[in-house]
Design a protein around this motif. Structure first.
Motif, short mmCIF file in Angstrom:
data_model
loop_
_atom_site.label_atom_id
_atom_site.label_comp_id
_atom_site.label_asym_id
_atom_site.label_seq_id
_atom_site.Cartn_x
_atom_site.Cartn_y
_atom_site.Cartn_z
N GLN A 83 -6.97 -0.73 -3.84
CA GLN A 83 -7.42 -0.21 -2.50
C GLN A 83 -8.70 -0.81 -2.95
O GLN A 83 -9.88 0.15 -1.11
N ILE A 84 -9.68 -0.81 -3.38
CA ILE A 84 -11.07 -1.16 -2.97
C ILE A 84 -11.37 -2.43 -2.66
O ILE A 84 -12.68 -2.87 -3.01
N ALA A 85 -10.85 -3.33 -2.25
CA ALA A 85 -11.10 -4.50 -2.23
C ALA A 85 -11.96 -4.54 -0.56
O ALA A 85 -12.48 -5.72 -1.11
N TYR A 86 -11.96 -3.18 0.04
CA TYR A 86 -13.69 -4.28 0.87
C TYR A 86 -14.17 -3.18 0.55
O TYR A 86 -15.65 -2.53 1.44
N ALA A 87 -14.26 -2.36 -0.09
CA ALA A 87 -15.02 -0.62 -0.72
C ALA A 87 -16.84 -1.23 -0.71
O ALA A 87 -16.66 -2.46 -1.80
N ASP A 126 -7.40 3.45 2.09
CA ASP A 126 -8.64 3.28 0.95
C ASP A 126 -10.33 3.81 1.08
O ASP A 126 -10.69 4.05 2.29
N PRO A 127 -10.57 4.07 -0.10
CA PRO A 127 -11.89 3.85 -0.08
C PRO A 127 -12.93 2.76 0.45
O PRO A 127 -12.66 2.65 -0.07
N GLU A 128 -13.85 3.75 0.66
CA GLU A 128 -14.52 2.98 1.69
C GLU A 128 -15.65 2.97 0.50
O GLU A 128 -16.74 1.95 0.90
N LEU A 129 -16.21 3.96 0.02
CA LEU A 129 -17.75 4.02 -0.74
C LEU A 129 -17.04 4.16 -2.42
O LEU A 129 -15.70 4.94 -2.80
N LEU A 130 -17.34 3.39 -3.85
CA LEU A 130 -16.41 3.67 -4.28
C LEU A 130 -18.57 3.80 -5.57
O LEU A 130 -19.37 3.16 -5.93
N ILE A 131 -18.55 5.14 -6.38
CA ILE A 131 -19.37 5.27 -7.05
C ILE A 131 -19.10 5.40 -8.82
O ILE A 131 -18.35 5.94 -9.18
N ARG A 132 -20.33 4.99 -9.33
CA ARG A 132 -19.00 4.99 -10.74
C ARG A 132 -20.97 5.24 -11.43
O ARG A 132 -22.20 4.88 -11.49
N THR A 133 -21.08 6.64 -12.66
CA THR A 133 -21.95 6.91 -12.81
C THR A 133 -22.52 5.67 -14.23
O THR A 133 -21.81 5.42 -14.52
N SER A 134 -23.35 6.39 -14.94
CA SER A 134 -24.09 6.15 -16.41
C SER A 134 -24.46 4.27 -15.91
O SER A 134 -24.57 3.78 -17.06
N GLY A 135 -24.56 3.74 -15.42
CA GLY A 135 -24.77 2.36 -15.41
C GLY A 135 -24.36 1.35 -16.27
O GLY A 135 -24.64 0.05 -15.32
N GLU A 136 -22.67 1.59 -16.20
CA GLU A 136 -21.88 0.52 -16.46
C GLU A 136 -21.43 -0.33 -15.03
O GLU A 136 -21.26 0.46 -14.19
N ALA A 137 -21.67 -1.50 -14.71
CA ALA A 137 -21.11 -2.02 -13.55
C ALA A 137 -20.26 -2.26 -13.69
O ALA A 137 -19.89 -3.81 -13.94
N ARG A 138 -19.15 -1.63 -13.83
CA ARG A 138 -17.50 -2.30 -13.91
C ARG A 138 -16.32 -1.93 -13.40
O ARG A 138 -16.95 -0.15 -13.02
N SER A 198 0.76 -1.68 -0.20
CA SER A 198 -0.48 0.17 0.02
C SER A 198 1.49 1.18 -0.14
O SER A 198 0.79 1.91 -1.05
N GLN A 199 1.91 1.05 0.88
CA GLN A 199 3.06 2.16 0.73
C GLN A 199 3.53 2.67 -0.16
O GLN A 199 3.71 3.57 -0.61
N HIS A 200 3.92 1.10 -1.22
CA HIS A 200 4.44 1.99 -2.59
C HIS A 200 3.56 2.23 -3.53
O HIS A 200 3.60 2.61 -4.92
N LEU A 201 1.73 2.03 -3.67
CA LEU A 201 1.11 3.28 -4.31
C LEU A 201 0.83 4.60 -4.57
O LEU A 201 1.63 5.15 -3.38
N ASN A 202 0.42 4.57 -5.90
CA ASN A 202 0.07 6.63 -5.65
C ASN A 202 -0.13 6.97 -4.19
O ASN A 202 -0.49 8.32 -4.22
N THR A 203 -1.13 5.84 -3.57
CA THR A 203 -2.79 6.22 -3.01
C THR A 203 -1.92 6.41 -1.32
O THR A 203 -2.42 6.57 -0.45
N ALA A 204 -0.62 6.04 -1.79
CA ALA A 204 -0.23 5.76 0.49
C ALA A 204 -0.45 6.82 1.02
O ALA A 204 -0.62 6.17 2.14
N ALA A 205 -1.05 7.98 0.98
CA ALA A 205 -0.98 9.00 1.89
C ALA A 205 -2.62 9.10 2.70
O ALA A 205 -2.42 9.28 3.43
N TRP A 206 -3.05 7.96 2.01
CA TRP A 206 -4.71 8.31 2.19
C TRP A 206 -4.97 6.66 2.26
O TRP A 206 -4.61 6.42 2.49
#
Ligand code: IPE
Ligand code: IPE
Ligand code: MG
Length: 250
Positions: free
Chosen positions: A203-207, A183-195, A173-181
């Motif tokens: 990072q979204i392992a448990y989002a 992990d996201p707890e909520l991932l939202i996608r618009t437009s109806g695509e489910a991917r 995790s510390q070697h990813l670009n997101t090391a400072a934050w």
């Protein structure tokens, strides 16, 4: 009771990630060319960013341009890059007013010089802001990010800075670009695509995933509220049983 009042501010997701999708279809529905959809998406970005900061979300990560998006027609890429330059310059004062810090993830060195220069200017200017961090994923893909992390870890092992047995989830995790934050707890996608389209795979392992039919240019802070309310009504079990969770909270 307004939608906003239904949100439990004590249980906000600390980090929300969004896949802003559907600009092209929105434009088509309005009889316009795709780039008009991208331009119209800026308003949705502004409203969502303000809404998230006002609530107290700590980190908001927006997928703005993927590695795969480099395969789009040249005209569309150029328009997106131009829009980025314009928007960053125009919105930086608002980021300052709202005490929002700008950051990026992704292979930003592959962006045109003008975009990079503008981005860096805004990142430097907002570096001291502390209410929320707005992260733009630009020329980003999760597999690119993970590959990079693996290369860097291998280099450190080779140089004797690390032993193979030092490699654990935290170190990755510390070697990813997101090391400072967190992990996201909520991932939202618009437009109806489910991917997930190569976004934050580690990072979204448990989002919690939230999909809405709304096309991105129509998305507003109320849609963010709805997603957060939905999130707060879910039971996040992390592998445990529902009964275990209930007795822990009793
Ligand atoms: C999302 O909208 C914006 C980017 C990927 C840059 P799209 O451009 O993917 O819109 P659709 O999915 O074609 O409708
Ligand atoms: C994902 O959207 C990338 C961004 C939102 C920037 P796409 O529209 O590019 O995703 P796919 O290719 O349809 O999965
Ligand atoms: Mg799309």
């Amino acid at each position: 009771m307004s939608l906003k009042e239904k949100i439990d501010l004590q249980r906000l997701p600390r980090h929300v990630a969004i896949i802003m999708d559907g600009n092209g279809r929105w434009a088509k529905q309005h009889g316009k060319i795709r780039t008009f959809g991208h331009q119209s998406g800026v308003k949705a970005v502004r409203d969502t960013v303000e809404g998230a900061a006002e609530l107290g979300v700590e980190v908001l990560t927006l997928y703005a341009f993927s590695t795969e998006n480099w395969s789009r027609p040249r005209f569309e890429i150029d328009a997106l890059m131009h829009l980025l330059v314009q928007t960053i310059s125009k919105e930086t004062p608002t980021l300052m007013e709202n005490n929002i810090r700008l950051a990026t993830i992704g292979n930003t060195e592959s962006l045109p010089d003008k975009v990079l220069k503008n981005l860096n200017k805004s990142i430097d200017k907002t570096a001291g802001n502390s209410r929320m961090t707005l992260v733009l994923a630009l020329s980003y893909s999760s597999r690119w990010e993970i590959t990079n992390a693996v290369q860097n870890i291998a280099r450190e092992v080779k140089e004797g800075l690390l032993k193979p047995e030092d490699i654990n989830e935290k170190l990755i995790s510390q070697h990813l670009n997101t090391a400072a934050w967190p992990d996201p707890e909520l991932l939202i996608r618009t437009s109806g695509e489910a991917r997930v389209s190569n976004y934050l795979l580690w990072q979204i392992a448990y989002a919690e995933l939230y999909f809405t039919q709304k096309l991105w240019p129509d998305f507003r802070r109320e849609d963010l509220y709805e997603a957060i309310i939905d999130f707060q009504n879910r039971e996040r079990r992390f592998g445990k049983t529902s009964e275990q969770l209930k007795s822990e909270h009793a």
